[in-house]
Design a protein around this motif. Structure first.
Motif, PDB file in Angstrom:
ATOM      1  N   ARG A 471      -0.101   2.386  11.049  1.00 19.91           N
ATOM      2  CA  ARG A 471       1.362   2.369  11.153  1.00 19.91           C
ATOM      3  C   ARG A 471       1.915   3.736  11.569  1.00 19.91           C
ATOM      4  O   ARG A 471       3.087   4.014  11.386  1.00 19.91           O
ATOM      5  N   SER A 472       1.059   4.557  12.127  1.00 26.17           N
ATOM      6  CA  SER A 472       1.493   5.888  12.563  1.00 26.17           C
ATOM      7  C   SER A 472       2.010   5.823  13.993  1.00 26.17           C
ATOM      8  O   SER A 472       1.947   4.781  14.655  1.00 26.17           O
ATOM      9  N   ASP A 473       2.505   6.951  14.472  1.00 28.55           N
ATOM     10  CA  ASP A 473       2.919   7.078  15.877  1.00 28.55           C
ATOM     11  C   ASP A 473       1.892   7.846  16.685  1.00 28.55           C
ATOM     12  O   ASP A 473       1.710   7.574  17.877  1.00 28.55           O
ATOM     13  N   LEU A 474       1.220   8.787  16.060  1.00 31.57           N
ATOM     14  CA  LEU A 474       0.186   9.557  16.753  1.00 31.57           C
ATOM     15  C   LEU A 474      -0.760  10.150  15.721  1.00 31.57           C
ATOM     16  O   LEU A 474      -0.462  10.186  14.522  1.00 31.57           O
ATOM     17  N   ASN A 475      -1.921  10.578  16.199  1.00 29.94           N
ATOM     18  CA  ASN A 475      -2.835  11.287  15.309  1.00 29.94           C
ATOM     19  C   ASN A 475      -3.354  12.529  16.010  1.00 29.94           C
ATOM     20  O   ASN A 475      -3.471  12.560  17.251  1.00 29.94           O
ATOM     21  N   VAL A 476      -3.623  13.554  15.223  1.00 30.85           N
ATOM     22  CA  VAL A 476      -4.152  14.805  15.751  1.00 30.85           C
ATOM     23  C   VAL A 476      -5.529  15.030  15.155  1.00 30.85           C
ATOM     24  O   VAL A 476      -5.819  14.616  14.027  1.00 30.85           O
ATOM     25  N   SER A 477      -6.395  15.666  15.929  1.00 30.37           N
ATOM     26  CA  SER A 477      -7.726  16.043  15.444  1.00 30.37           C
ATOM     27  C   SER A 477      -7.886  17.547  15.605  1.00 30.37           C
ATOM     28  O   SER A 477      -7.391  18.136  16.574  1.00 30.37           O
ATOM     29  N   PHE A 478      -8.558  18.140  14.657  1.00 31.08           N
ATOM     30  CA  PHE A 478      -8.751  19.589  14.672  1.00 31.08           C
ATOM     31  C   PHE A 478     -10.123  19.942  15.260  1.00 31.08           C
ATOM     32  O   PHE A 478     -11.046  19.120  15.272  1.00 31.08           O
ATOM     33  N   THR A 479     -10.233  21.171  15.743  1.00 34.41           N
ATOM     34  CA  THR A 479     -11.485  21.617  16.347  1.00 34.41           C
ATOM     35  C   THR A 479     -12.615  21.657  15.326  1.00 34.41           C
ATOM     36  O   THR A 479     -13.780  21.523  15.677  1.00 34.41           O
ATOM     37  N   ARG A 492       6.129  20.661   8.087  1.00 35.18           N
ATOM     38  CA  ARG A 492       7.319  21.487   8.244  1.00 35.18           C
ATOM     39  C   ARG A 492       7.935  21.388   9.639  1.00 35.18           C
ATOM     40  O   ARG A 492       9.029  21.897   9.862  1.00 35.18           O
ATOM     41  N   MET A 493       7.254  20.744  10.564  1.00 40.38           N
ATOM     42  CA  MET A 493       7.801  20.631  11.917  1.00 40.38           C
ATOM     43  C   MET A 493       9.027  19.732  11.938  1.00 40.38           C
ATOM     44  O   MET A 493       9.065  18.673  11.298  1.00 40.38           O
ATOM     45  N   GLU A 494      10.028  20.146  12.693  1.00 38.49           N
ATOM     46  CA  GLU A 494      11.228  19.327  12.841  1.00 38.49           C
ATOM     47  C   GLU A 494      10.882  18.059  13.617  1.00 38.49           C
ATOM     48  O   GLU A 494      10.244  18.104  14.667  1.00 38.49           O
ATOM     49  N   GLY A 495      11.313  16.935  13.079  1.00 40.92           N
ATOM     50  CA  GLY A 495      11.052  15.657  13.729  1.00 40.92           C
ATOM     51  C   GLY A 495       9.856  14.920  13.177  1.00 40.92           C
ATOM     52  O   GLY A 495       9.668  13.747  13.466  1.00 40.92           O
ATOM     53  N   VAL A 496       9.021  15.606  12.383  1.00 40.44           N
ATOM     54  CA  VAL A 496       7.871  14.948  11.761  1.00 40.44           C
ATOM     55  C   VAL A 496       8.329  14.319  10.452  1.00 40.44           C
ATOM     56  O   VAL A 496       8.775  15.018   9.539  1.00 40.44           O
ATOM     57  N   ILE A 497       8.260  13.016  10.353  1.00 47.04           N
ATOM     58  CA  ILE A 497       8.760  12.293   9.184  1.00 47.04           C
ATOM     59  C   ILE A 497       7.715  12.212   8.081  1.00 47.04           C
ATOM     60  O   ILE A 497       8.014  12.383   6.898  1.00 47.04           O
ATOM     61  N   GLU A 498       6.480  11.969   8.475  1.00 47.72           N
ATOM     62  CA  GLU A 498       5.434  11.761   7.474  1.00 47.72           C
ATOM     63  C   GLU A 498       4.095  12.192   8.065  1.00 47.72           C
ATOM     64  O   GLU A 498       3.818  11.970   9.248  1.00 47.72           O
ATOM     65  N   VAL A 499       3.279  12.818   7.207  1.00 42.42           N
ATOM     66  CA  VAL A 499       1.942  13.269   7.624  1.00 42.42           C
ATOM     67  C   VAL A 499       0.932  12.788   6.593  1.00 42.42           C
ATOM     68  O   VAL A 499       1.169  12.875   5.391  1.00 42.42           O
ATOM     69  N   GLY A 612      -8.299  15.866  10.542  1.00 40.35           N
ATOM     70  CA  GLY A 612      -7.250  15.287  11.367  1.00 40.35           C
ATOM     71  C   GLY A 612      -6.105  14.798  10.511  1.00 40.35           C
ATOM     72  O   GLY A 612      -6.105  14.939   9.278  1.00 40.35           O
ATOM     73  N   ALA A 613      -5.109  14.220  11.171  1.00 37.37           N
ATOM     74  CA  ALA A 613      -3.944  13.729  10.440  1.00 37.37           C
ATOM     75  C   ALA A 613      -3.248  12.661  11.265  1.00 37.37           C
ATOM     76  O   ALA A 613      -3.269  12.683  12.507  1.00 37.37           O
ATOM     77  N   TYR A 614      -2.644  11.708  10.553  1.00 38.20           N
ATOM     78  CA  TYR A 614      -1.788  10.696  11.178  1.00 38.20           C
ATOM     79  C   TYR A 614      -0.334  11.109  10.951  1.00 38.20           C
ATOM     80  O   TYR A 614       0.036  11.546   9.852  1.00 38.20           O
ATOM     81  N   LEU A 615       0.484  10.961  11.988  1.00 36.24           N
ATOM     82  CA  LEU A 615       1.879  11.406  11.922  1.00 36.24           C
ATOM     83  C   LEU A 615       2.815  10.250  12.276  1.00 36.24           C
ATOM     84  O   LEU A 615       2.523   9.452  13.183  1.00 36.24           O
ATOM     85  N   ARG A 616       3.916  10.204  11.553  1.00 40.45           N
ATOM     86  CA  ARG A 616       5.049   9.363  11.947  1.00 40.45           C
ATOM     87  C   ARG A 616       6.182  10.301  12.310  1.00 40.45           C
ATOM     88  O   ARG A 616       6.518  11.196  11.528  1.00 40.45           O
ATOM     89  N   ILE A 617       6.759  10.127  13.508  1.00 42.04           N
ATOM     90  CA  ILE A 617       7.702  11.118  14.024  1.00 42.04           C
ATOM     91  C   ILE A 617       8.997  10.467  14.454  1.00 42.04           C
ATOM     92  O   ILE A 617       9.088   9.239  14.613  1.00 42.04           O
ATOM     93  N   ASP A 618       9.997  11.308  14.645  1.00 41.77           N
ATOM     94  CA  ASP A 618      11.257  10.910  15.255  1.00 41.77           C
ATOM     95  C   ASP A 618      11.046  10.937  16.770  1.00 41.77           C
ATOM     96  O   ASP A 618      10.889  12.000  17.366  1.00 41.77           O
ATOM     97  N   THR A 619      10.997   9.763  17.386  1.00 39.42           N
ATOM     98  CA  THR A 619      10.655   9.708  18.802  1.00 39.42           C
ATOM     99  C   THR A 619      11.665  10.427  19.690  1.00 39.42           C
ATOM    100  O   THR A 619      11.320  10.834  20.802  1.00 39.42           O
TER     101      THR A 619
END
Length: 788
Positions: A471-479, A492-499, A612-619
């Motif tokens: 149910r996320s919008d995007l996911n990030v993976s770390f090196t 803390r990023m503006e527009g990120v609703i949930e991590v 990594g992390a799953y993010l829900r954001i303000d599109t």
């Protein structure tokens, strides 16, 4: 010179051309699928093997953290190893003008002199590297095509946290990238993953690997024992951060190609026999009607001196002509369909070429099997020809005994008019014949239900994966595995609703003789954005005392809840855990396994780490978020769920998945053929009776009702029977389609029954209209003639 029986054969075939064409079409479909799919299996398998051999594809892959170059000589001395090669690899992010987000890439080193002894590449455009120029690279051809990049163009990439600028001098393909997917993903997308080849010295400097390698590649001799080689490689590389050697069968690209071949092979064995079985059943019905209607002709032929064998051979030739014609047409169409399908595979799998190769055995098997099945259907009827003596055959058949069935409809007679009573008597007095017609239509109905259910299952796989479980919008993976402070920075990023954090650890699962190389995913206890779900789509709570397996993985390992599983960690302290299986998750994509994040980190010996992390954001703020993500050096890649969904849809619509559309169309054609056959047979059996009704004063509408009313009743009875058969067939076909990439779950879908029922009823209406036209045009005098 053409004999009398041959003349009669062609006259009979012309008279029943509609029915013969329908049966031949069913046979042609079975042979088409068999020839096409076995040809594709042969083409894919032989092309893959030749490609691997020509460019020296490794049989063993051994990643490590950092191993000195001199270990390559020790690896080459392992018994059974014919060649060993150490190279440098690393993750990269490529900046492209067509995307707001950078694209994940894998950087691979090439020797400063000569070609790599293992895992070579094919240069398709441009030239080879000049190793004296550190900014020169080769680029994966499919990625370049997706972004309209050519030799001479320049691009920027982030490697090991530093921005670098390169010049493309050539485009390449490689056997290890037949199936192109980003690390950690199973969905291929040419636009979202690239491969960069550059000189060993330049790449080693970028990743601090001077004098070292982080991946060893080995080729094996024919007598080598892979398990022993893998164990020996692990012993050598373990002190240098070895992550576990694995064989070619566990290599991501090869695994998916192999699964595709296995899926095609399974459907080629399971689906065509169904069509041939339906054809044999139809031939049985048609030949039964012909033998019964031509009793007098059989008697005359025997009376004029034709032997039992000659008369039976005449009708057997009729069966073989229908079956042979359908088989030949099916073989030709199968070759054409196979040549069209290989073009799809060339887009999906990155072969340098792929030529459809006809499997002679499939042609022989397809034509031979269709003739055999058709012959069996005909021989069951032809036994009656031998039993008929001329005197018995030329007499009218004895009237059927209806004494035990005549009262079934008596209670309804006062409520029914005369035509309706005639329909009811026909059904109750000839139950076996009606049952045969019902089963025939039910087979067509079942094929339609199965194919429509299968298409709905594919759509359900996409919906479950990308809407219900994720149910996320995007996911990030770390090196690399980073501390949880990275998650706080994302929050803390503006527009990120949930991590929501996650960690993937490469592991090897073992259950007795069954093993699987995959990843163990650590999820937080109260996961909201990415969840493990049971078969009823209820969330499965993460537990610290066990592991939750995806349904596909549980099937591969032959394990059930309550059993214990060995999990060999390939990171951290590389512990071997003995864990109970505490649940089975309903997964439609991949073969995952889940564990509570804190417990998994504790087992690895690296608490508080995430990959990594799953993010829900303000599109509405997505562009700003993407820009800030690009500036974080520890992020290896960012994947939009919408992009993954679109890529997955393309997988479903190509390769073996595309066959479902062909099969759905074929099922509709066969449904019509079965229904039309039933209507034509009923008309042929009752042509004289219907003409008699017209003579005694029945109107055309009433006569049509007497015949078509029977068809309506039979069709309505066939619908529930066909629905049950269809779901059983859908389950069998879905098992054949499912693989490591995706799992297709067949489940009762009322809409599929409704759609198939409408198709059957529409076929019945159209067939009835065609038969009614024949009733209206019937020559009453000719129909009433009899040879007594």
């Amino acid at each position: 010179m053409v004999g009398p029986l041959t003349h009669k054969l062609w006259r009979d075939l012309w008279r029943m051309k509609g029915q013969a064409a329908a049966i031949a079409a069913v046979i042609a479909v079975g042979v088409l699928l068999l020839v096409m799919q076995t040809g594709l299996v042969t083409s894919l398998q032989e092309t893959r093997d030749a490609y691997y051999d020509r460019y020296r594809m490794a049989q063993v892959f051994a990643p490590a953290a950092r191993a000195p170059n001199h270990l390559v000589e020790r690896l080459a001395e392992i018994p059974g190893v014919t060649a060993a090669y150490g190279r440098v690899t690393g993750s990269a992010l490529i900046d492209v003008d067509t995307r707001a987000l950078p694209v994940q890439a894998q950087a691979i080193s090439l020797p400063d002199r000569g070609e790599p002894p293992v895992n070579g590449y094919l240069l398709v455009d441009g030239r080879h590297l000049d190793t004296r120029q550190e900014d020169e690279i080769l680029l994966l051809e499919s990625f370049a095509a997706a972004h309209d990049l050519h030799p001479g163009d320049r691009l920027s990439a982030t490697m090991n946290g530093a921005r670098r600028h390169f010049r493309i001098v050539g485009l390449a393909q490689a056997p290890e990238f037949l199936y192109v997917a980003a690390p950690g993903e199973i969905i291929p997308d040419d636009a979202r993953f690239g491969v960069i080849w550059m000189s060993r010295s330049a790449l080693a400097a970028a990743y601090d690997m001077e004098g070292a390698f982080n991946e060893a590649l080995l080729t094996l001799g024919r007598s080598a024992r892979e398990a022993e080689v893998l164990a020996a490689v692990d012993r050598i590389l373990d002190p240098y951060g070895g992550l576990g050697a694995y064989g070619l069968a566990d290599h991501g690209s090869d695994r998916f190609v192999t699964e595709e071949i296995a899926g095609l092979r399974a459907t080629s064995k399971s689906v065509p026999p169904i069509f041939l079985g339906v054809a044999a059943f139809l031939l049985y019905i048609v030949m039964t009607r012909i033998i019964q209607s031509e009793r007098e002709e059989i008697g005359l032929m025997k009376a004029f001196g034709y032997s039992d064998r000659e008369v039976a051979l005449h009708y057997l030739r009729m069966v073989l002509v229908i079956a042979g014609g359908g088989a030949v047409i099916g073989a030709l169409l199968g070759i054409l369909a196979g040549r069209l399908q290989v073009q799809v595979y060339l887009e999906f799998y990155k072969f340098p070429f792929l030529v459809f190769r006809i499997d002679p055995a499939a042609l022989i098997w397809g034509v031979g099997l269709s003739m055999l099945v058709a012959s069996l259907g005909g021989l069951m009827v032809l036994a009656r020809v031998f039993r008929l003596t001329p005197a018995a055959a030329m007499r009218p058949p004895a009237p059927a005994d209806y004494s035990r069935t005549g009262r079934i409809g008596a209670a309804f007679n006062r409520f029914l008019d005369q035509p309706s009573r005639m329909v009811l008597r026909r059904i109750t007095r000839q139950p076996v014949r009606m049952a045969g017609s019902t089963v025939g239509i039910a087979c067509g109905m079942g094929l339609s239900v199965a194919m429509i259910s299968l298409m709905a299952s594919f759509d359900g796989t996409i919906e479950h994966t990308f809407s219900v479980a994720d149910r996320s919008d995007l996911n990030v993976s770390f090196t690399h595995a980073v501390s949880e402070s990275a998650i706080f920075a994302l929050q803390r990023m503006e527009g990120v609703i949930e991590v929501e954090p996650i960690r993937h650890v490469p592991v090897v699962f073992r259950n007795g003789l069954h093993s699987y190389q995959g990843a163990l995913s650590g999820l937080v206890p109260d996961a909201r954005l990415f969840r493990a779900l049971d078969s009823d789509d209820r969330e499965i709570a993460m537990r610290q005392d066990g592991v939750i397996l995806g349904a596909a993985l549980a099937r591969i390992l032959q394990i059930e809840p309550g059993d214990r599983l060995s999990v060999e960690m390939r990171q951290g302290r590389q512990e071997v855990l003995d864990l109970p299986v505490v649940g089975i998750a309903e997964t439609r994509m991949g073969a995952p396994a889940y564990m509570e994040l804190t417990a998994m980190n504790r087992a690895i010996g690296e608490p508080g780490r995430v990959s990594g992390a799953y993010l829900r954001i303000d599109t509405s703020l997505s562009d700003d978020i993407f820009e800030r993500l690009n500036d974080i050096p520890t992020i290896a890649g960012v994947s939009l769920k919408s992009d993954s969904r679109e890529a997955f849809q393309r997988i479903m619509d190509t390769g073996a998945g595309a066959v479902r559309y062909v099969m759905a169309f074929i099922a509709g054609v066969i449904t019509f053929g079965v229904v039309y056959n039933a209507a034509r047979i009923a008309y042929a059996e009752r042509a004289r009776d219907l003409a008699s009704l017209r003579v005694v004063g029945f109107t055309r509408a009433e006569v049509s009702f007497v015949l078509l009313g029977e068809l309506v009743v039979v069709t309505l009875l066939a619908i529930p029977i066909g629905s049950g058969f269809g779901f059983g067939l859908a389950w069998a076909v879905s098992e054949a389609f499912s693989n490591d990439i995706y799992q297709v779950s067949a489940y009762p879908d009322p809409s599929s029954i409704g759609t198939a029922a409408v198709a059957v009823l529409a076929s019945a209406v159209f067939s009835g209209w065609m038969v009614k036209r024949q009733i209206d045009k019937a020559d009453l005098v000719l129909a009433l003639k009899t040879r007594e």
